[in-house]
Every structure is written in structure tokens, then in C-alpha cells.
Write an enzyme that holds these catalytic residues in place. Structure first.
Site, mmCIF file in Angstrom:
data_model
loop_
_atom_site.group_PDB
_atom_site.id
_atom_site.type_symbol
_atom_site.label_atom_id
_atom_site.label_comp_id
_atom_site.label_asym_id
_atom_site.label_seq_id
_atom_site.Cartn_x
_atom_site.Cartn_y
_atom_site.Cartn_z
ATOM 1 C CE1 TYR A 7 53.717 -46.421 -1.124
ATOM 2 C CE2 TYR A 7 54.339 -48.618 -0.366
ATOM 3 C CZ TYR A 7 54.574 -47.251 -0.423
ATOM 4 O OH TYR A 7 55.673 -46.721 0.198
ATOM 5 C CG HIS A 39 65.083 -43.969 -0.243
ATOM 6 N ND1 HIS A 39 64.610 -43.014 -1.109
ATOM 7 C CD2 HIS A 39 63.984 -44.450 0.419
ATOM 8 C CE1 HIS A 39 63.298 -42.925 -0.987
ATOM 9 N NE2 HIS A 39 62.893 -43.769 -0.064
ATOM 10 C CG ASN A 74 59.459 -51.374 2.616
ATOM 11 O OD1 ASN A 74 58.305 -51.631 2.357
ATOM 12 N ND2 ASN A 74 59.779 -50.560 3.594
ATOM 13 C CE1 TYR A 101 71.550 -60.011 49.247
ATOM 14 C CE2 TYR A 101 70.739 -58.194 47.903
ATOM 15 C CZ TYR A 101 70.646 -58.986 49.032
ATOM 16 O OH TYR A 101 69.645 -58.757 49.937
ATOM 17 N NE ARG A 118 73.581 -64.509 50.098
ATOM 18 C CZ ARG A 118 72.748 -63.669 50.705
ATOM 19 N NH1 ARG A 118 71.465 -63.973 50.799
ATOM 20 N NH2 ARG A 118 73.173 -62.545 51.225
ATOM 21 C CG PHE A 161 57.481 -51.379 6.535
ATOM 22 C CD1 PHE A 161 57.327 -50.450 7.547
ATOM 23 C CD2 PHE A 161 56.511 -51.452 5.549
ATOM 24 C CE1 PHE A 161 56.226 -49.603 7.589
ATOM 25 C CE2 PHE A 161 55.408 -50.608 5.577
ATOM 26 C CZ PHE A 161 55.267 -49.679 6.606
ATOM 27 C CD GLU A 185 57.305 -43.615 5.617
ATOM 28 O OE1 GLU A 185 58.424 -43.281 6.077
ATOM 29 O OE2 GLU A 185 57.137 -43.996 4.449
#
Length: 508
Positions: free
Chosen positions: A54, A84, A196, A279, A282, A328, A413
Site C-alpha cells: 500500500y 490533495h 500522511n 467563588y 475563594r 495517522f 476512511e
């Protein structure tokens, strides 16, 4: 020349700051170079053998079942980058781009990615010579790594895209030419190895955490100034109270408050004026301390991630194996950065509540809206409005990005982290928090003046004097945003922390 040596295994957040903001040079160690070469030799062997692996001899994502011939590998890698590069929106600041380049270099230097040394050295040269790719902020799902933004980084290595060089926005080719850097042609595995990974989200998050650690200290300083303006009760910070709960951040914050306020004539003890504070005063140790502990957790996760191999497949030269996995995936960072955003948002939440006590005469006893002549003057009325607006915006931004997922690549994915969105949101929250704390500091100093400065603590006096060097007591209404901006610049510069620590030692 100051240099950071890159091994792939021991980079720190402080190193990232030195390289990204102080322009330290980097150099890859001989051992890391040897690891890179060994991994590349295994990739070349598999390509020569036309073994189906791959990302080396196949397509990507849903196209993982498409075999790519040896002759097509260069075209495959180039096409991967140009197709991409789909980022949108405004581009990342130069320090974030430098950080992402450094993190990618460090990850590739581990020797599990299979890039050629020549390719890695091109990225090193770009960083050292100040060629900063234009990288759009938006477009990453954070789960096949930061594919879109990292592709914009790699475009410049190919002579494509755009970059900033010596303050000038240029084409990638022109920027490289001016810097004397040669373009490259990617070969098998290299394009995927470069994009990646989680380096964009981690770069944003690492710089945000560094800034957050400084802002935590300033939040304590701001709170201490407000304690004095409101004659707050320091008894609540007694170490016995905090040791019986034992949260580190809480204990450290209480200790900081007592050290900052030591010697103050403006604070009180339990029962002296009132039995207990609200608060927002404190519970400063419990609230600030919880954020400190949360941010310390995030820092630990970042320290792991910045020294990790996060691409796919991973190369293991010793075993002559290439394994397709999921390093990844940004989930460890996505959850961490959502936590970071929430922890930061709480600092502004409580800071704004302290500011409200300063401006509200029914709560703090000071003149309404911190002005002597109310009615004709509005004083700090709208300062609190602005702080409240930022606090509410942070509540929207603090909604976790990591609880969302959307399938991509034809459902190959099918779960993504949204980690880069989480990191960007945390960064935006931090900037809002910084503004709110600056407003509280400005209001606290005004409150001290109106209450009659009877003598401040050893730490708070230093802070007050620095603020008053750049601002002054407001008698009648003036253009307020300029005063807020001055105070925010003081906060951003970190001078308050630096000068106080010179006198009372390191704040926790």
C-alpha cells in the site's frame, strides 16, 4: 549559530518554539541519517521486486486495490500532492508553518517512512533558509493525517504553490530559486510519507500549549491583583486546605497566590471584613489549578506525538517489513486539543466573573464601573460587556470537535478525528482568553487606585508598576480599546511573569 539536532526521538515543545519563533537552525544527526537510508533501501527493494505494498505500489484510500507499475510511481506521487492540495481559508502564520515543517522533518528522521535523504534535506533547507509555504488553515479531517494542509507544504518542494520568502509572497519555484534551493521530483512512497501525518494539528496545538503555560501564570497574577482591589481573603489559600485535596495544579496555584500577595496591605484574613469570598476569588486555586492539570496532560500527549512516526505504511528495515496501520489517525490529539480548549475557556470564565465584581458596586464595593463620576462617565461598563462577549464566544468554540466524524474516501476512511479543527479552536480560545485577562488586569489596577493603594504584595507590585508604566488611572472617559490593547501587549510579551520570577522565583 544556534542549532537544534534532529534525531526523531527527543524533540521538545521548547525546541519547537526556538525553531518556529526564534529561527534556530536544525541539523539531522548522523544516526538519524543512517536510519533514513536504511528505510529507503527497503522501499527501493520492494519497488524493484514489484511487490504489492500500500502506498508504494498501489493507489491511496479507496484506490488501495489499484496496482501501480514501477514506471508510474513518480507520476503517482506528484498527482497525490497536487490533487490533495485542497486547503481553503486564510493561511497559517509563519511560526505555525515552521513548526509543522519541523515536526514533519522529525517524524521522517525516525527512519520509518521511506523517503530519500535528498527529499528530507530539501525540507530541512527550506526551514533553515526561511522558505515558508502558504498553507491554508482549513480542509483537514485529521485522520488520514493532515492531508490537505501538508500537501500545500509539499507543493513548494515541487516548485508549485506559493511561499513567503523574506517577507515576500512568491510562487513556490520563485521562492526556492531566490533561496538557492533545487526543486525535487518525488518518487515511490515519498508523497504519501510527506503528507500522511498529524503534524499540522500538532504544530498548532504545541504552540498553543506553550502559550497557555505562560498564560496560566498571568491568570494567577491577574487574580492576585483583583484580590487586592477587592480586599480578598487570603486565608482560603492556606496550604493546609489544598494539601488535603492533593491536586497538583490546585496546590501550586494556592502557593503562587500567597507568594504574589506576600506583604500586601490590601488583602484580608478570614473574618477581618467578611467570613468568606465569592467563588471567583475563594476558588482560584481549584479553578486555575484544574486548568493547569488539564494542560499538563495535553503537554504530555504532545511530547509523545511530536516524536512519533505517523504516516502509513510504516517501514521496519530491521525486520524487512512494511506494515499498513493507522498512526495517522489524529484521535489522541483531537481529544487532547478539545480538552485544551475547555481548560483555557475556564480561565476566561472566572476572569470575567472577577471583572464583574470589580465593576459592580453591589458585589465589590468599589465605585460603579470603576469611575468616580458615574453617569457622565461610563468607565469600565463596556469593558465587562466585551469580556462577556468573548467568554460566550469561547463557550461555542469549546464544543468538542472530536465528537464529530464524517466518512471519506468512499467510506474506506469511515471515522475521522477532526483534530486539526480542535487545535485551531483551542488557538482561537487562547487568544480570547488573553484579551479577557488583559481586561481584568486593567480593571484590577483601576480598582486598586480607587480603593486607595495601601501597599501591594511583593509580586503584584511588580505587575502593577509594569501596567502603570504603559497606562494610567482613568479619571474621565477615554477611548478604551487603546488601553485594553496596551494591556494585552503586556500580557503577550510575558514581561509580567519574567519580572516577577526574577524576584520571587519561578511560578508554578
Amino acid at each position: 549559530m544556534q542549532t537544534i539536532y534532529i534525531t526523531g526521538n527527543d524533540l521538545t515543545i521548547e525546541d519547537i518554539v526556538k525553531v518556529s519563533r526564534e529561527n534556530y537552525k536544525i541539523e539531522i544527526t548522523p544516526e538519524a541519517i543512517d536510519n533514513v537510508r536504511k528505510a529507503r533501501e527497503l522501499v527501493d527493494k520492494f519497488v524493484d521486486e514489484e511487490k504489492i505494498v500500500y502506498g508504494i505500489t498501489t493507489g491511496f484510500g479507496k484506490f488501495s486495490d489499484v496496482t501501480i507499475s514501477k514506471e508510474e510511481t513518480k507520476t503517482l506521487q506528484r498527482n497525490l500532492i497536487i490533487s490533495h492540495a485542497c486547503g481553503v481559508g486564510k493561511h497559517f502564520s509563519e511560526d505555525i508553518v515552521r513548526a509543522m515543517m519541523l515536526l514533519r522533518i522529525n517524524a521522517l528522521s525516525k527512519g520509518n517512512s521511506g523517503v530519500r535523504l535528498q527529499t528530507l534535506n530539501t525540507l530541512v533547507e527550506m526551514l533553515n533558509k526561511g522558505v515558508h509555504p502558504i498553507v491554508p488553515e482549513k480542509g483537514s479531517l485529521g485522520a488520514s493525517g493532515d492531508l490537505a494542509p501538508l500537501s500545500h507544504m509539499v507543493l513548494v518542494m515541487l516548485g508549485e504553490g506559493e511561499a513567503i520568502y523574506k517577507g515576500e509572497r512568491l510562487s513556490g519555484k520563485a521562492a526556492l530559486d531566490k533561496a538557492g534551493i533545487s526543486t525535487i521530483d518525488l518518487t515511490s512512497k515519498e508523497g504519501l510519507a510527506l503528507i500522511n501525518g498529524t503534524q499540522v494539528m500538532t504544530a498548532v496545538g504545541a504552540l498553543t500549549v506553550y502559550d497557555a503555560m505562560n498564560l496560566l501564570k498571568i491568570a494567577d497574577i491577574s487574580a492576585a491583583l483583583t484580590m487586592e482591589a477587592l480586599n480578598g481573603i487570603v486565608t482560603a489559600f492556606d496550604e493546609k486546605v489544598h494539601k488535603v485535596r492533593s491536586h497538583k495544579g490546585q496546590i501550586n496555584t494556592a502557593k503562587n497566590m500567597l507568594r504574589l500577595l506576600e506583604g500586601s496591605n490590601m488583602t484580608t484574613n478570614q473574618g477581618q471584613i467578611r467570613v468568606q469570598d465569592a467563588y471567583a476569588l475563594r476558588c482560584i486555586p481549584q479553578i486555575h489549578g484544574a486548568s493547569k492539570d488539564a494542560i499538563e496532560y495535553v503537554k504530555e500527549k504532545i511530547n509523545i506525538e511530536i516524536n512519533s512516526a505517523t504516516d502509513n505504511p510504516l517501514i521496519f528495515p530491521e525486520q524487512e517489513e512494511v506494515i499498513s496501520g493507522g498512526n495517522f489517525h489524529g484521535q489522541p490529539m483531537a481529544l487532547s486539543f478539545d480538552f485544551l480548549g475547555i481548560a483555557l475557556a475556564e480561565l476566561a470564565n472566572v476572569s470575567e466573573r472577577r471583572l464583574e465584581r470589580l465593576v459592580n458596586p453591589a458585589l465589590g464595593g468599589l465605585p460603579a464601573f470603576l469611575t468616580k463620576n458615574g453617569g457622565i462617565n461610563s468607565g469600565f461598563m463596556i469593558v465587562q460587556y466585551s469580556a462577556a462577549s468573548l467568554v460566550s464566544e469561547n463557550k461555542v468554540l469549546a464544543h468538542p470537535a472530536s465528537v464529530d466524524s464524517i466518512p471519506s474516501s468512499a467510506n474506506q476512511e469511515d471515522h475521522v478525528s477532526m483534530g486539526t479543527i480542535a487545535a485551531r479552536k483551542a488557538r482561537e480560545i487562547l487568544e480570547n482568553v488573553r484579551s479577557v485577562i488583559a481586561m481584568e488586569i486593567l480593571g484590577a489596577c483601576q480598582g486598586i487606585d480607587l480603593a486607595g493603594n495601601k501597599g501591594l504584595g511583593v509580586g503584584t507590585k511588580i505587575a502593577y508598576d509594569i501596567v502603570r508604566k504603559h497606562t494610567h488611572t482613568i479619571e474621565d472617559d477615554i477611548v478604551m480599546y487603546t488601553e485594553i490593547n496596551k494591556c494585552e501587549e503586556i500580557v503577550k510579551s510575558n514581561i509580567l511573569v519574567e519580572e516577577i520570577e526574577k524576584v520571587i522565583g519561578k511560578l508554578d
